[in-house]
Design a protein around this motif. Structure first.
Motif, PDB file in Angstrom:
ATOM      1  N   ASP A 160     -27.546  71.660  36.021  1.00 20.99           N
ATOM      2  CA  ASP A 160     -27.550  70.250  35.602  1.00 20.99           C
ATOM      3  C   ASP A 160     -28.013  69.348  36.742  1.00 20.99           C
ATOM      4  N   SER A 161     -27.638  69.711  37.963  1.00 22.55           N
ATOM      5  CA  SER A 161     -28.072  68.929  39.126  1.00 22.55           C
ATOM      6  C   SER A 161     -29.571  69.071  39.350  1.00 22.55           C
ATOM      7  N   PHE A 162     -30.101  70.281  39.166  1.00 26.33           N
ATOM      8  CA  PHE A 162     -31.553  70.460  39.263  1.00 26.33           C
ATOM      9  C   PHE A 162     -32.262  69.543  38.267  1.00 26.33           C
ATOM     10  N   GLU A 163     -31.753  69.500  37.047  1.00 29.52           N
ATOM     11  CA  GLU A 163     -32.379  68.679  36.014  1.00 29.52           C
ATOM     12  C   GLU A 163     -32.377  67.208  36.420  1.00 29.52           C
ATOM     13  N   GLN A 164     -31.287  66.746  37.008  1.00 29.88           N
ATOM     14  CA  GLN A 164     -31.192  65.350  37.416  1.00 29.88           C
ATOM     15  C   GLN A 164     -32.082  65.049  38.616  1.00 29.88           C
ATOM     16  N   VAL A 165     -32.032  65.914  39.614  1.00 27.41           N
ATOM     17  CA  VAL A 165     -32.796  65.676  40.844  1.00 27.41           C
ATOM     18  C   VAL A 165     -34.293  65.673  40.576  1.00 27.41           C
ATOM     19  N   PHE A 166     -34.742  66.545  39.668  1.00 32.69           N
ATOM     20  CA  PHE A 166     -36.185  66.648  39.411  1.00 32.69           C
ATOM     21  C   PHE A 166     -36.594  66.023  38.076  1.00 32.69           C
ATOM     22  N   TRP A 167     -35.818  65.002  37.655  1.00 36.21           N
ATOM     23  CA  TRP A 167     -36.208  64.154  36.526  1.00 36.21           C
ATOM     24  C   TRP A 167     -36.520  64.933  35.260  1.00 36.21           C
ATOM     25  N   GLY A 168     -35.710  65.939  34.986  1.00 35.66           N
ATOM     26  CA  GLY A 168     -35.927  66.710  33.776  1.00 35.66           C
ATOM     27  C   GLY A 168     -37.218  67.509  33.781  1.00 35.66           C
ATOM     28  N   PHE A 169     -37.801  67.689  34.975  1.00 35.86           N
ATOM     29  CA  PHE A 169     -39.023  68.481  35.165  1.00 35.86           C
ATOM     30  C   PHE A 169     -40.221  67.898  34.412  1.00 35.86           C
ATOM     31  N   GLU A 170     -40.259  66.572  34.286  1.00 44.06           N
ATOM     32  CA  GLU A 170     -41.406  65.903  33.683  1.00 44.06           C
ATOM     33  C   GLU A 170     -42.631  66.058  34.587  1.00 44.06           C
ATOM     34  N   ILE A 171     -43.663  66.674  34.045  1.00 40.15           N
ATOM     35  CA  ILE A 171     -44.818  67.093  34.850  1.00 40.15           C
ATOM     36  C   ILE A 171     -45.474  65.928  35.591  1.00 40.15           C
ATOM     37  N   GLU A 172     -45.837  64.885  34.877  1.00 40.66           N
ATOM     38  CA  GLU A 172     -46.600  63.802  35.503  1.00 40.66           C
ATOM     39  C   GLU A 172     -45.786  63.050  36.544  1.00 40.66           C
ATOM     40  N   LYS A 173     -44.493  62.856  36.281  1.00 41.10           N
ATOM     41  CA  LYS A 173     -43.644  62.195  37.274  1.00 41.10           C
ATOM     42  C   LYS A 173     -43.599  62.992  38.570  1.00 41.10           C
ATOM     43  N   LEU A 174     -43.447  64.311  38.433  1.00 41.78           N
ATOM     44  CA  LEU A 174     -43.351  65.159  39.623  1.00 41.78           C
ATOM     45  C   LEU A 174     -44.662  65.181  40.396  1.00 41.78           C
ATOM     46  N   LEU A 175     -45.782  65.193  39.693  1.00 41.25           N
ATOM     47  CA  LEU A 175     -47.069  65.252  40.385  1.00 41.25           C
ATOM     48  C   LEU A 175     -47.403  63.950  41.094  1.00 41.25           C
ATOM     49  N   MET A 176     -46.753  62.876  40.706  1.00 40.88           N
ATOM     50  CA  MET A 176     -46.984  61.585  41.370  1.00 40.88           C
ATOM     51  C   MET A 176     -46.038  61.389  42.563  1.00 40.88           C
ATOM     52  N   MET A 177     -45.124  62.288  42.764  1.00 40.41           N
ATOM     53  CA  MET A 177     -44.114  62.123  43.806  1.00 40.41           C
ATOM     54  C   MET A 177     -44.723  62.369  45.192  1.00 40.41           C
ATOM     55  N   PRO A 178     -44.505  61.478  46.158  1.00 36.17           N
ATOM     56  CA  PRO A 178     -45.055  61.677  47.507  1.00 36.17           C
ATOM     57  C   PRO A 178     -44.345  62.811  48.238  1.00 36.17           C
ATOM     58  N   ASP A 179     -45.019  63.361  49.235  1.00 35.21           N
ATOM     59  CA  ASP A 179     -44.493  64.518  49.965  1.00 35.21           C
ATOM     60  C   ASP A 179     -43.130  64.250  50.577  1.00 35.21           C
ATOM     61  N   GLU A 180     -42.936  63.032  51.114  1.00 32.57           N
ATOM     62  CA  GLU A 180     -41.659  62.737  51.766  1.00 32.57           C
ATOM     63  C   GLU A 180     -40.498  62.752  50.764  1.00 32.57           C
ATOM     64  N   LEU A 181     -40.768  62.409  49.514  1.00 34.57           N
ATOM     65  CA  LEU A 181     -39.712  62.447  48.510  1.00 34.57           C
ATOM     66  C   LEU A 181     -39.400  63.894  48.110  1.00 34.57           C
ATOM     67  N   TRP A 182     -40.430  64.753  48.083  1.00 35.61           N
ATOM     68  CA  TRP A 182     -40.181  66.183  47.837  1.00 35.61           C
ATOM     69  C   TRP A 182     -39.246  66.746  48.913  1.00 35.61           C
ATOM     70  N   GLU A 183     -39.531  66.386  50.163  1.00 32.99           N
ATOM     71  CA  GLU A 183     -38.712  66.877  51.267  1.00 32.99           C
ATOM     72  C   GLU A 183     -37.277  66.364  51.158  1.00 32.99           C
ATOM     73  N   LYS A 184     -37.126  65.125  50.734  1.00 32.14           N
ATOM     74  CA  LYS A 184     -35.788  64.547  50.562  1.00 32.14           C
ATOM     75  C   LYS A 184     -35.030  65.260  49.447  1.00 32.14           C
ATOM     76  N   LYS A 185     -35.694  65.493  48.336  1.00 31.01           N
ATOM     77  CA  LYS A 185     -35.039  66.149  47.207  1.00 31.01           C
ATOM     78  C   LYS A 185     -34.674  67.592  47.547  1.00 31.01           C
ATOM     79  N   ALA A 186     -35.504  68.245  48.364  1.00 32.31           N
ATOM     80  CA  ALA A 186     -35.220  69.633  48.746  1.00 32.31           C
ATOM     81  C   ALA A 186     -33.944  69.744  49.574  1.00 32.31           C
TER      82      ALA A 186
END
Length: 223
Positions: free
Chosen positions: A67-93
């Motif tokens: 459930d936390s994965f789903e929340q952190v990665f916005w339900g795995f919505e493709i376009e939202k994730l592809l627009m995410m900047p690298d620094e936000l990926w690092e933060k979420k990781a």
């Protein structure tokens, strides 16, 4: 190639599991082509990610945190994730509510790109739904080639989890094939894939059952 009759494998599996009714209750759902066409892209990406994190790890812990994965990665919505900047990926990781593994988190973006590209060429769900199960190992190889960390059984496990008809080369299935002298090389080689595909095609012709169910029954027959 001399094969054991599938009826004999089935009867052995039924005995191991306490009867045919109990065996049938253990078999997974296999979705129709239309049902698979209706699977949205974000669910494919979610299940790919879940299986990547489960690989080499305790499945129960991944599921507990899902459930936390789903929340952190916005339900795995493709376009939202592809627009995410690298620094936000690092933060979420580094989010403590998920399993903090940067190399696996990085696959989310890479596999989102695979799905996005497939959609430009006709649709990811359509590609998987309409792929001929008679050549299912080629679909495994497609996922490995075009995605990230989808080799071994990871891609195949994802297909099974979502409902695509596929056998799996689990330890029990591999042991069966080796014990019956059907394969003798590496399990992930093209030769082993070809032989396994032929074996399962023959059993499917004998039984009329989905590849997924045949694979499970072979596993259950091993004890």
């Amino acid at each position: 190639m001399i094969l054991e009759k599938f009826d004999d494998i089935y009867q052995r599996a039924a005995e191991q599991k306490g009867g045919e009714a109990r065996l049938q209750a253990l078999l997974c759902e296999v979705k129709s082509t239309q049902q698979l066409l209706d699977v949205p892209d974000h669910r494919w990406l979610a299940e790919l990610t879940r299986k990547i994190f489960q690989s080499g790890f305790v499945w129960r812990i991944v599921n507990q945190k899902w459930d936390s994965f789903e929340q952190v990665f916005w339900g795995f919505e493709i376009e939202k994730l592809l627009m995410m900047p690298d620094e936000l990926w690092e933060k979420k990781a580094q989010d403590p509510s998920i399993i903090r593994n940067w190399s696996k988190v990085a696959t989310i973006k890479q596999n989102a790109q695979m799905i996005y590209q497939a959609n430009l060429e006709g649709g990811f769900s359509r590609l998987l739904a309409e792929w001929d199960s008679g050549n299912i190992t080629a679909l495994w190889q497609y996922l490995k080639r075009n995605g990230k960390r989808l080799g071994g059984n990871t891609g195949a496990y994802t297909l099974r989890a979502v409902g695509k008809d596929t056998f799996l080369l689990t330890h029990d299935v591999e042991a069966y094939l080796r014990n019956h002298k059907l394969i003798d090389g590496g399990i992930q080689t093209q030769r082993s894939f070809t032989i396994a595909q032929q074996v399962f095609a023959e059993w499917q012709q004998q039984s009329g059952r989905p590849l997924s169910h045949i694979s499970q029954i072979v596993t259950f027959s091993m004890g």
